[in-house]
Every structure is written in C-alpha cells, then in structure tokens.
Design a protein around this motif. Structure first.
Motif, mmCIF file in Angstrom:
data_model
loop_
_atom_site.group_PDB
_atom_site.id
_atom_site.type_symbol
_atom_site.label_atom_id
_atom_site.label_comp_id
_atom_site.label_asym_id
_atom_site.label_seq_id
_atom_site.Cartn_x
_atom_site.Cartn_y
_atom_site.Cartn_z
ATOM 1 N N GLU A 1 -14.606 14.500 12.396
ATOM 2 C CA GLU A 1 -14.336 14.095 11.022
ATOM 3 C C GLU A 1 -14.725 12.622 10.886
ATOM 4 N N ASP A 2 -15.530 12.325 9.904
ATOM 5 C CA ASP A 2 -15.937 10.943 9.632
ATOM 6 C C ASP A 2 -15.846 10.742 8.126
ATOM 7 N N GLU A 3 -14.789 10.061 7.686
ATOM 8 C CA GLU A 3 -14.488 9.950 6.264
ATOM 9 C C GLU A 3 -14.437 8.487 5.846
ATOM 10 N N GLU A 4 -14.865 8.224 4.636
ATOM 11 C CA GLU A 4 -14.762 6.888 4.069
ATOM 12 C C GLU A 4 -14.253 6.980 2.638
ATOM 13 N N SER A 5 -13.466 6.014 2.223
ATOM 14 C CA SER A 5 -12.992 5.939 0.842
ATOM 15 C C SER A 5 -12.902 4.476 0.435
ATOM 16 N N GLU A 6 -13.040 4.231 -0.864
ATOM 17 C CA GLU A 6 -12.950 2.870 -1.378
ATOM 18 C C GLU A 6 -12.549 2.930 -2.841
ATOM 19 N N GLY A 7 -11.628 2.069 -3.228
ATOM 20 C CA GLY A 7 -11.221 2.022 -4.618
ATOM 21 C C GLY A 7 -10.163 0.966 -4.851
ATOM 22 N N VAL A 8 -9.684 0.909 -6.085
ATOM 23 C CA VAL A 8 -8.681 -0.077 -6.486
ATOM 24 C C VAL A 8 -7.536 0.631 -7.193
ATOM 25 N N GLY A 9 -6.324 0.258 -6.828
ATOM 26 C CA GLY A 9 -5.126 0.708 -7.526
ATOM 27 C C GLY A 9 -4.528 -0.450 -8.305
ATOM 28 N N VAL A 10 -4.131 -0.193 -9.533
ATOM 29 C CA VAL A 10 -3.583 -1.228 -10.418
ATOM 30 C C VAL A 10 -2.184 -0.808 -10.847
ATOM 31 N N ARG A 11 -1.224 -1.719 -10.704
ATOM 32 C CA ARG A 11 0.149 -1.444 -11.154
ATOM 33 C C ARG A 11 0.560 -2.523 -12.145
ATOM 34 N N VAL A 12 1.226 -2.093 -13.209
ATOM 35 C CA VAL A 12 1.645 -2.991 -14.282
ATOM 36 C C VAL A 12 3.123 -2.776 -14.562
ATOM 37 N N GLY B 1 -3.526 4.456 0.991
ATOM 38 C CA GLY B 1 -4.814 4.268 0.347
ATOM 39 C C GLY B 1 -4.697 3.632 -1.021
ATOM 40 N N PHE B 2 -5.829 3.531 -1.701
ATOM 41 C CA PHE B 2 -5.846 2.846 -2.994
ATOM 42 C C PHE B 2 -5.291 3.697 -4.119
ATOM 43 N N ALA B 3 -5.289 5.019 -3.967
ATOM 44 C CA ALA B 3 -4.954 5.907 -5.077
ATOM 45 C C ALA B 3 -3.474 6.263 -5.150
ATOM 46 N N ARG B 4 -2.650 5.624 -4.355
ATOM 47 C CA ARG B 4 -1.201 5.847 -4.400
ATOM 48 C C ARG B 4 -0.522 4.499 -4.630
ATOM 49 N N GLN B 5 0.581 4.528 -5.371
ATOM 50 C CA GLN B 5 1.297 3.280 -5.597
ATOM 51 C C GLN B 5 2.282 3.028 -4.472
ATOM 52 N N PRO B 6 2.610 1.770 -4.202
ATOM 53 C CA PRO B 6 3.505 1.444 -3.086
ATOM 54 C C PRO B 6 4.899 2.044 -3.276
ATOM 55 N N ILE B 7 5.456 2.553 -2.196
ATOM 56 C CA ILE B 7 6.834 3.029 -2.160
ATOM 57 C C ILE B 7 7.479 2.464 -0.897
ATOM 58 N N VAL B 8 8.774 2.633 -0.761
ATOM 59 C CA VAL B 8 9.476 2.134 0.425
ATOM 60 C C VAL B 8 9.056 2.962 1.641
ATOM 61 N N ARG B 9 8.479 2.291 2.627
ATOM 62 C CA ARG B 9 8.120 2.925 3.893
ATOM 63 C C ARG B 9 8.629 2.037 5.016
ATOM 64 N N MET B 10 9.198 2.670 6.036
ATOM 65 C CA MET B 10 9.680 1.878 7.164
ATOM 66 C C MET B 10 8.529 1.128 7.823
#
Length: 477
Positions: A41-52, A346-355
């Motif tokens: 498996e050789d995968e690449e992704s790139e993007g921007v997530g914006v939160r307001v 990744g870029f397509a998810r918004q931040p949540i609490v992670r240990m």
C-alpha cells in the motif's frame, strides 16, 4: 503554504476565531505472507481543514483545493456551519500562540530506501518462521508514515512540523487437534512502530527473532492451559501498556468524562467532580501524559489546536490529579488551559480529545526477577491476544498470547490461553510493585479509534512490568 493559511485566518471578523491546518501524509505498508508478497500500500493525501468559532458555534470544512479560492470557499462553508450552531461553544485561553518549526526524530528516511530492500527483509523473516507443518500462517510486515503539517490561526499562530514513523513485526499461527495458537513479535497488533526512521525497523532484528516466534507458537499447542482462580498476576510491559490505554487513557479523556463521546465510544466511570480527589489506584500508580517523549507516536511540537506539547501528571501516588483535554473540553470544565490533547486524523477531520503518550512511571522493583521473587504462586502474562471493556472503561477482560507459571519466586511452565478480568479501580488498587527504569519501554498503538466520523490515532505508552495481587485469572467459578 503557511503564508496562505495566515492570510486566510486573518480574513475573519474580529468577533470570530478561525484556524487552518494543512496536512500532507504519505503511508507505505508492505506485507509478506505464506512465502509471497501479499500486499503493498502506498498512499498519499494532502489538504486543508478549516475550523471557525462564530456566534457561539463551531463550523468545520475541509478541502483538497489548495488555491486561494479553494481555501476561501472552505472558510465560507465553515462560517456557514458555525452560524447554525445550536450549542454554545468556547475555547480555553491559549497561553502562547504556536510559532516556529518542530521535527520528530529520524536518522534514516524510510521512503529513501528502496522498496526491494524492505521486501527482501520481510521475505527472509517470514521464511524463517516456516518449516513446521503445524504452523499454518506466517506473516511479516512493515510500515512507514511521513506527515508534514502547517497551522495558522486568527490568534497569531504560524507553525510547521514534520513527523516520521516506522516499524514492523511478525506473526505466526499454529493449529493442531482443534487448538489454535498465535505468537507475535515484538508485539501484537502490528508489531512495533515508533517515531523514528528506518533505523527502528532494522533494530527490531526480525530475521533473527523469527525462529523463536515459530518455536513458541508450536510449544503453545501442547502447553497446559492456564488455570482459573484468584492469584497474583504479573503483567509484562506490552500488556500493561494496553491496560493503561484502555482503562486509564480513554477513561481520562475529558470529552468522555463530560459525556461527549457517549454515542460512539462510550463515557467514563470518572465524573468531572472526581478530578483532584479520586483514588484511582494504589500508591504505586503514577501515570503521566507526555507529548514531549522522543520516539513516541503521540509526541509533537503542537497539538492540532496549536497548543504546545506538555508533560502532565495525571495520577500521582494513586490519586487522580488531571484529565486529558483540548481547548473545547477545558473551556467547558472551566480550566485555565488545555492539556494539549487535540488531535485529528488527517486534514479532513476536526480535532477532538485524543490521549498523548500516557505512561506509567517506573517503580523501584528492579527487574522481572526481582518483581517475581516474592511470589509463591502466580502467573506472568504478556502479548495481548484479545480485549473487551465496557463503554465506561470499568469492567474488562483481556487475553494474552502467552503466560508462564510463577512458583517459589521463579518462572516455570509455559501456559496457553491465559486471560484475566477485573474492575478498573480494583485492579489498579491491587498494584503492588512496578519494575524499575531498566525495564521501562515504549509500546505503540496504531488502531485507536474514536469520534464520529471515525478517526484513528497513533499513540505510545511507556510501561515496565508490574505485579498485582488477588486478580481473577481465567473464568470465575
């Protein structure tokens, strides 16, 4: 890219907060099974997530379109979503905006090495486990991950960071007379992956360890079954790391404590009022969340809200002192600041609490020999095979690949199909001793799932073997 993110986040009205996070990721996974290459498996992704944050609500949008027009459209979508917010939201204060660059450790770029070199290593390691007809499945695998990150906010943040992760592992399965046994190296569930380069994979010595894996999985087929009953339990560091992950790490994520994860991953047996006073375990239990640990998968310069990495004592001498929080849960709890535990997949998810890297501090028991020296009768268990825990992180049952009888202060016979069960505060309350710094090591977890939509996080836990008294081994009768 950072300049474009700064320009974007500074374009919002004074009454609004905006953050933009660019993430570029490459992932390479190789697996050899049954004498042949089973998958690449050789995968690449790139993007921007914006939160307001605007008008009391949050909005989030993501895009792969990195043009200024694409970023502006994502910002507009996030603002529109925020305007529809029905629950008031806020962010805890940020002591200092993220500025500068941070890079994780990496001596040898795993992507610079030819793929043929890695396949050759895995073929040799997998082949060294074959030869006995009772071994019906053999697998060798490796993983490499590289991530570049940039972050800007309307509070003045402007930072970049880069990460590399690498590692691998072995697994063998043997069957005889209806009995199936599994043996893994150096750990179950994906082997050992660290925040490091190809040097970590090479250091695992997969080819050299493969014959031992094969010998042990065959030996387990005819080993006596692990007896049931209440007994002294000694957990190896790998199994203890998973116990920490499931019954401490997740239980102390503040959004779970505040019932914010009830729909998917459950809640917690810990209540908000317990923080600062709850007796979580014995005086030997000292747990720290540390996002600054070198080589750990949960380390960074800044979390995905731009909060600087920090080291936070969670449990001191058995008493609960703090929880794992992001800026949202910290604001809800009235805390002065976040614990820096906001992470996104990744870029397509918004931040949540992670240990972050939740670890048990080493104790004073020396090595494993000293840890078991005072045990007349007990069981040593290592290498997780299965786990089950309720949605409050309270009642659990774990099975391990291997166990050894303890008699007269020494390790004895190999035992098969071991398991133990308990209740979180009772188990940690029965903690009698933790091995010393020489036995402490980091273990990576690659499949930590949480959130809706679902997110997967990588995290490490530091642990040394530990001894517990009067634990239920096997099935209670």
């Amino acid at each position: 890219m950072l300049d474009a993110l700064q320009e974007l986040t500074q374009a919002v009205p004074d009454s609004a907060y905006a953050e933009a996070r660019w993430v570029r990721t490459r992932r390479e996974a190789i697996r050899v099974r049954a004498g042949r290459l089973d998958g690449i498996e050789d995968e690449e992704s790139e993007g921007v997530g914006v939160r307001v944050l605007h008008g009391g609500g949050f909005g989030f949008a993501a895009t792969r379109d990195l043009s200024r027009a694409g970023l502006a459209a994502a910002l507009a979508r996030a603002r529109a979503i925020a305007a529809e917010g029905r629950e008031p939201a806020a962010l805890a204060p940020l002591p200092e905006s993220a500025r500068g660059h941070w890079a994780g450790p990496c001596e040898r770029d795993p992507f610079a090495a030819g793929i043929e070199q890695k396949i050759e290593l895995l073929v040799a390691a997998e082949g060294a486990m074959r030869g006995d007809a009772r071994i019906v499945s053999t697998e060798a695998s490796c993983l490499a991950l590289a991530e570049d990150w940039a972050f800007a906010s309307s509070e003045g943040a402007a930072a970049t960071q880069s990460f590399v992760q690498c590692g691998g592992g072995l697994q063998a399965i043997a069957v005889q007379d209806g009995e199936l046994q599994v043996r893994s190296y150096p750990s179950a569930h994906g082997g050992s992956v660290a925040a490091a380069g190809l040097e970590h994979l090479d250091g695992l010595a997969l080819v050299e360890q493969a014959p031992r894996v094969a010998e042990e999985v065959v030996a387990l087929l005819t080993a006596p079954p692990c007896p049931s009953g209440r007994s002294t339990l000694v957990l190896g560091s790998e199994q203890l790391a998973l116990q920490i992950h499931e019954s401490i790490g997740h239980a102390l994520e503040l959004d779970r404590v505040q019932l914010g994860e009830a729909a998917y991953a459950g809640t917690s047996w810990v209540n908000p009022a317990d923080i600062g006073s709850l007796r979580y375990g014995s005086a030997h239990l000292n747990i720290t969340a540390d996002a600054t640990l070198s080589g750990a998968l949960g380390s960074f310069g800044w979390d995905d809200e731009g909060v600087a990495a920090t080291r936070t004592p969670l449990i001191v001498g058995g008493e609960l002192r703090a929880a794992l929080s992001d800026r949202v849960s910290a604001a809800r709890a009235g805390l002065a600041r976040s614990a820096g535990c906001a992470r996104a997949d990744g870029f397509a998810r918004q931040p949540i609490v992670r240990m972050t890297n939740v670890s048990i501090e080493p104790g004073e028991a020396g090595g494993v020999a000293e840890l078991i020296a005072g045990v007349d009768e007990g069981v040593f268990m290592e290498s997780n095979r299965s786990w089950s825990i309720d949605d409050r992180r309270l009642h659990f049952q774990f099975g391990t690949e291997v166990a050894y009888e303890i008699r007269g202060g020494e390790l004895g016979r190999l035992l098969r199909n071991p398991s133990y069960a308990g209740v979180t505060p009772e188990l940690w309350g029965s903690l009698e001793a933790v091995a010393g710094p020489g036995e402490w090591r980091l273990w990576g977890v690659l499949n930590c799932g949480k959130g809706q939509p679902g997110q997967v996080a990588h995290v490490s836990h530091g642990a040394a073997p530990a001894r517990f008294r009067d634990v239920q081994i096997g099935v209670a009768r």
